[in-house]
Design a protein around this motif. Structure first.
Motif, PDB file in Angstrom:
ATOM      1  N   GLU A   1       0.812  -1.210   0.000  1.00 26.44           N
ATOM      2  CA  GLU A   1       0.000   0.000   0.000  1.00 26.44           C
ATOM      3  C   GLU A   1       0.850   1.267   0.000  1.00 26.44           C
ATOM      4  O   GLU A   1       0.375   2.347  -0.288  1.00 26.44           O
ATOM      5  N   LYS A   2       2.119   1.132   0.382  1.00 26.66           N
ATOM      6  CA  LYS A   2       3.006   2.289   0.428  1.00 26.66           C
ATOM      7  C   LYS A   2       3.562   2.537  -0.965  1.00 26.66           C
ATOM      8  O   LYS A   2       4.312   1.727  -1.498  1.00 26.66           O
ATOM      9  N   GLU A   3       3.237   3.672  -1.545  1.00 28.09           N
ATOM     10  CA  GLU A   3       3.582   3.940  -2.935  1.00 28.09           C
ATOM     11  C   GLU A   3       4.961   4.553  -3.105  1.00 28.09           C
ATOM     12  O   GLU A   3       5.467   4.647  -4.210  1.00 28.09           O
ATOM     13  N   ASP A   4       5.578   5.026  -2.016  1.00 26.99           N
ATOM     14  CA  ASP A   4       6.872   5.691  -2.135  1.00 26.99           C
ATOM     15  C   ASP A   4       8.002   4.706  -2.411  1.00 26.99           C
ATOM     16  O   ASP A   4       9.059   5.078  -2.890  1.00 26.99           O
ATOM     17  N   LEU A   5       7.804   3.455  -2.088  1.00 21.12           N
ATOM     18  CA  LEU A   5       8.821   2.436  -2.274  1.00 21.12           C
ATOM     19  C   LEU A   5       8.148   1.180  -2.826  1.00 21.12           C
ATOM     20  O   LEU A   5       7.277   0.607  -2.183  1.00 21.12           O
ATOM     21  N   GLU A   6       8.561   0.769  -4.010  1.00 22.69           N
ATOM     22  CA  GLU A   6       7.938  -0.381  -4.676  1.00 22.69           C
ATOM     23  C   GLU A   6       8.886  -1.576  -4.698  1.00 22.69           C
ATOM     24  O   GLU A   6       9.995  -1.488  -5.229  1.00 22.69           O
ATOM     25  N   ILE A   7       8.468  -2.694  -4.107  1.00 22.55           N
ATOM     26  CA  ILE A   7       9.262  -3.915  -4.133  1.00 22.55           C
ATOM     27  C   ILE A   7       9.109  -4.587  -5.496  1.00 22.55           C
ATOM     28  O   ILE A   7       8.000  -4.841  -5.953  1.00 22.55           O
ATOM     29  N   LEU A   8      10.230  -4.899  -6.142  1.00 25.66           N
ATOM     30  CA  LEU A   8      10.206  -5.516  -7.465  1.00 25.66           C
ATOM     31  C   LEU A   8      10.368  -7.031  -7.408  1.00 25.66           C
ATOM     32  O   LEU A   8       9.885  -7.749  -8.275  1.00 25.66           O
ATOM     33  N   GLY A   9      11.073  -7.521  -6.394  1.00 25.09           N
ATOM     34  CA  GLY A   9      11.282  -8.963  -6.287  1.00 25.09           C
ATOM     35  C   GLY A   9      12.315  -9.267  -5.226  1.00 25.09           C
ATOM     36  O   GLY A   9      12.918  -8.358  -4.642  1.00 25.09           O
ATOM     37  N   GLY A  10      12.534 -10.544  -4.965  1.00 25.61           N
ATOM     38  CA  GLY A  10      13.524 -10.892  -3.949  1.00 25.61           C
ATOM     39  C   GLY A  10      13.731 -12.376  -3.791  1.00 25.61           C
ATOM     40  O   GLY A  10      13.106 -13.195  -4.473  1.00 25.61           O
ATOM     41  N   LYS A  11      14.627 -12.736  -2.869  1.00 21.72           N
ATOM     42  CA  LYS A  11      14.943 -14.143  -2.576  1.00 21.72           C
ATOM     43  C   LYS A  11      15.565 -14.215  -1.196  1.00 21.72           C
ATOM     44  O   LYS A  11      16.274 -13.309  -0.787  1.00 21.72           O
ATOM     45  N   THR A  12      15.277 -15.283  -0.467  1.00 19.05           N
ATOM     46  CA  THR A  12      15.906 -15.522   0.827  1.00 19.05           C
ATOM     47  C   THR A  12      16.842 -16.718   0.732  1.00 19.05           C
ATOM     48  O   THR A  12      16.735 -17.541  -0.181  1.00 19.05           O
ATOM     49  N   GLY A  13      17.745 -16.830   1.704  1.00 18.35           N
ATOM     50  CA  GLY A  13      18.655 -17.963   1.730  1.00 18.35           C
ATOM     51  C   GLY A  13      19.079 -18.282   3.152  1.00 18.35           C
ATOM     52  O   GLY A  13      19.202 -17.379   3.979  1.00 18.35           O
TER      53      GLY A  13
END
Length: 364
Positions: free
Chosen positions: A287-299
């Motif tokens: 919902e926060k428009e100032d920062l957009e997450i594009l993708g990711g991965k954990t390990g």
């Protein structure tokens, strides 16, 4: 004064000197306000390191504990599955691989006869035995993921899928993974005065370790800075850039990207699902428009030669102020799905809040 005392004094002054050099070398980052958040996290967890890199240039916009991020190589765990996926796609004909073909995961990978563990393997891996005395490698879910294709296996981080796929030809898979991702080379960074570990040559290892490399295990070691560089080249579909932090420096290509745009875009679309339905879900509010997450991965990487201890990792891409960044988080004595994800969430919220505060002050 005996020799042991002199030795301890020497170590003290050496460490003091190195710390002083490091403090002088690191620039004042605009994101230095994140230091307090990381320190508070460390007080409740364990030693951590963070790299924030601007993708289009390779400029390091923030780094916490560069003595770890730049100068240490560590087991990356499931972060390597993204590299394995692209390797499998590029060499699918030679590896007899199909991204649509499903692998049944019941939580255990049983090594075939050609992967019989060596004495070194037994010291490296945690290989529990089933009720019949057969050794196996565990999946990230004890009861298994069920049927997995490449997309679902990457999103949900299925060990069995990647181990099975790599085992079709361990030598070919490992050689291409190692060479195409330059896993033995440094990033050719320009982060004075921190030195990266020396390059290493292709080493002869057991077949089981070659297969386990597909999930970032078996002694595979990468620095947080190297992770940032490689993931940045995936998300921006471009060359690998030499990391730098001085304002006077310019972007420099370190290596070309050996993967096709088609495969890179497919992988990017898969990584975009991880913060929504995978191991990074709910890391940051959409919902926060100032920062957009594009993708990711954990390990979660097993400490080499300490098979019951793990490190935690999270790497993700986000867009802010029309620029794209890669954030890499490393947590000693942690796991990707817990500590590393938690620290990543804290940092993203801090960055987002700072952006909003700046916008309010400027009257935007």
């Amino acid at each position: 004064m005996n020799s042991k005392v002199y030795h301890k004094i020497g170590i003290f002054f050496t460490l003091t000197f190195l710390c002083a050099v490091g403090i002088e070398a690191a620039p004042k980052f605009s994101y230095s306000y994140l230091d307090e958040a990381v320190k508070e996290f460390e007080s409740k967890n364990s030693t951590s390191s963070v790299v924030l890199m601007e993708m289009d240039s390779g400029k390091v916009e923030y780094i916490y504990r560069p003595e770890i991020a730049v100068s240490k190589k560590l087991p990356p765990g499931s972060l390597v599955k993204t590299f394995s996926a692209l390797t499998l796609l590029k060499y699918k004909d030679r590896l007899r691989f199909s991204p649509e073909k499903k692998v049944l995961c019941k939580g255990r990978f049983y090594p075939k006869e050609n992967l019989t563990p060596t004495k070194s393997d037994l010291n490296t891996f945690h290989l529990p035995q089933d009720e019949n005395g057969k050794e196996y490698l565990r999946c990230s879910l004890a009861k298994g993921h069920g049927e997995m294709d490449l997309r679902s296996a990457l999103v949900h981080s299925c060990n069995v899928y990647f181990l099975t796929s790599a085992s079709s030809d361990p030598d070919l898979f490992y050689s291409k993974l190692y060479e195409d991702w330059s896993l033995g080379k440094s990033t050719r960074s320009r982060l004075d005065s921190y030195l990266e570990p020396s390059d290493t040559n292709f080493t002869s290892i057991s077949s089981l370790r070659k297969v386990a490399a597909s999930i970032g295990e078996g002694g595979l070691l990468l620095s947080p800075l190297k992770i940032s560089q490689l993931y940045s080249s995936i998300w921006k579909e471009g060359p690998r850039l030499s990391p730098y932090w001085a304002v006077s420096q310019e972007p420099v290509r370190s290596e070309e990207n050996p993967y096709s745009r088609k495969d890179l875009r497919w992988i990017i679309s898969v990584l975009s699902e991880v913060p929504k339905t995978g191991t990074l879900r709910d890391v940051h509010s959409s919902e926060k428009e100032d920062l957009e997450i594009l993708g990711g991965k954990t390990g979660t990487g097993t400490k080499f030669m300490h098979k019951y201890e793990t490190h935690g990792w999270a790497v993700l891409s986000f867009r802010k102020d029309r620029k794209s960044y890669v954030l890499t988080v490393f947590v000693d004595n942690g796991s990707g799905g817990n500590q590393a994800k938690s620290l990543a969430a804290i940092l993203l919220d801090k960055i987002d809040s700072k952006t909003k505060d700046s916008a309010i002050k400027s009257g935007k």
